[in-house]
Design an enzyme around this catalytic site. Structure first.
Site, PDB file in Angstrom:
ATOM      1  N   SER A 183       0.834  -1.199   0.000  1.00 26.55           N
ATOM      2  CA  SER A 183       0.000   0.000   0.000  1.00 26.55           C
ATOM      3  C   SER A 183       0.877   1.262   0.000  1.00 26.55           C
ATOM      4  CB  SER A 183      -0.974  -0.042   1.180  1.00 26.55           C
ATOM      5  OG  SER A 183      -2.037   0.852   1.000  1.00 26.55           O
ATOM      6  N   GLU A 277      -9.905  -4.500  -5.666  1.00 28.84           N
ATOM      7  CA  GLU A 277      -9.492  -3.356  -4.842  1.00 28.84           C
ATOM      8  C   GLU A 277      -9.318  -2.100  -5.690  1.00 28.84           C
ATOM      9  OE1 GLU A 277      -5.514  -3.064  -3.321  1.00 28.84           O
ATOM     10  OE2 GLU A 277      -4.874  -4.811  -4.480  1.00 28.84           O
ATOM     11  N   HIS A 307      -7.702  -5.811  -0.004  1.00 32.17           N
ATOM     12  CA  HIS A 307      -6.460  -5.057  -0.214  1.00 32.17           C
ATOM     13  C   HIS A 307      -5.357  -5.600   0.702  1.00 32.17           C
ATOM     14  CE1 HIS A 307      -3.864  -1.546  -0.651  1.00 32.17           C
ATOM     15  NE2 HIS A 307      -3.970  -1.277   0.654  1.00 32.17           N
TER      16      HIS A 307
END
Length: 335
Positions: A183, A277, A307
């Site tokens: 991320s 996602e 995610h």
């Protein structure tokens, strides 16, 4: 959408029912439907984590509330017997070593956690990092980089550069260093590689990016198309956060680098995403652009998962299987 590389056979002989369940989990590949465990986990994560973030205020106080709540959660994270956790000071910054079993001390993996640049840390990621150490057979240095709202992603990049320089000073050959992140930590991984390239520092042997937040302005189509199917990230909240980070920045600012940069010369890279996602399109885009620039790239897309699903490996078999795929990638890359 998955490029196969030289596989690593599973050598475990499953004899008990529990061992057979683990063996089946490890054999999972991208492209299949999500498991029942993954579907249940998606629902729980959506109800709790996504809802909490969605209803938090778009203010510094809102960010600090989530930061404190996840820090409290981190205090309850445990690791199995045989995993060693060792604190490490890095010139005013902090990190921790995670060693599962007897890793190869000539190699190392620098891991940059996710959390939108405003929450998360090594303690919260201990269940992830011990699995990463066990799968890759090397110690993991988990960096506790500085977080918003008191700091900026630029501060986090300075911390990542300091951590990489620390590893070089400890005698690690660049070829034996792997950098990874998920991320926001995936964005930071890419920014670190580009910063090292810019200053002509020897690059690591490989990089792993799990659902990287490549485009802080959140302009890819999947931010709109997967707004409902993403079980963890409220699309509007992430877009607001990205705008705050990019406020008053020039288009050539390093924050935009992963989206616009020349990716040639980067080391072999693994990109992993979920097809449902909001970060799916930008992960695929950067993987395709890196491959077009001559980089050795493996892109994996899993169906219907949350995610950064490897972070939730305790709750879904696909998360456990992802660590085998990371190990396969490093073996195939020769590092």
């Amino acid at each position: 959408m998955t490029t196969r590389i030289r596989p690593v056979p599973i050598r475990t002989v499953a004899t008990t029912p529990a061992e057979r369940r683990v063996a089946r989990a490890l054999a999972l590949e991208p492209g299949g439907p999500p498991s029942l465990q993954a579907r249940v986990a998606n629902r729980i994560i959506r109800t709790s984590m996504k809802t909490a973030w969605h209803y938090s205020p778009d203010t510094e106080a809102g960010l600090l509330w989530i930061q404190k709540a996840t820090a409290l959660l981190g205090r309850f994270q445990t690791v199995p017997r045989g995993v060693a956790i060792t604190p490490q000071e890095l010139d005013g910054r902090t990190a921790e070593w995670v060693r599962a079993g007897a890793p190869d001390e000539d190699k190392v993996l620098l891991y940059l956690h996710g959390g939108g640049y405003f929450f998360g840390g090594p303690r919260l990621y201990r269940p992830f990092n011990w699995r990463l150490s066990a799968a890759t057979g090397r110690p993991v240095l988990a960096l506790d980089y500085r977080l918003a709202p008191r700091h900026t992603p630029a501060d986090a990049l300075d911390d990542a550069l300091a951590a990489y320089d620390f590893l070089l000073s400890r005698g690690y050959a660049p070829r034996n260093i792997v950098v990874g992140g998920d991320s926001a930590g995936g964005h930071l991984t890419l920014a670190l590689l580009l910063a090292l390239k810019s200053r002509e520092t020897a690059l690591p042997g490989a990089a792993i990016c799990l659902s990287p937040w490549v485009d802080l302005l959140c302009e890819s189509d999947s931010h709109r198309l997967n707004k409902s199917s993403d079980a963890l990230i409220p699309a509007g909240k992430l877009a607001w956060l990205g705008r705050e980070f990019c406020r008053d920045k020039e288009e050539n600012d390093p924050l935009f680098s992963p989206r616009r940069a020349d990716l040639s010369g980067l080391p072999p890279m693994l990109f992993v995403a979920s097809g449902t996602e909001i970060l799916r399109d930008e992960t695929l885009d950067v993987a395709e652009r890196a491959r077009a620039a001559g980089v050795q790239v493996l892109y994996q897309e899993w169906d219907g998962l949350v995610h950064v699903f490897p972070v939730f490996a305790d709750f879904m078999p696909e998360g456990k299987a992802a660590f085998r795929h990371m190990a396969e990638f490093l073996l195939g890359a020769g590092v």
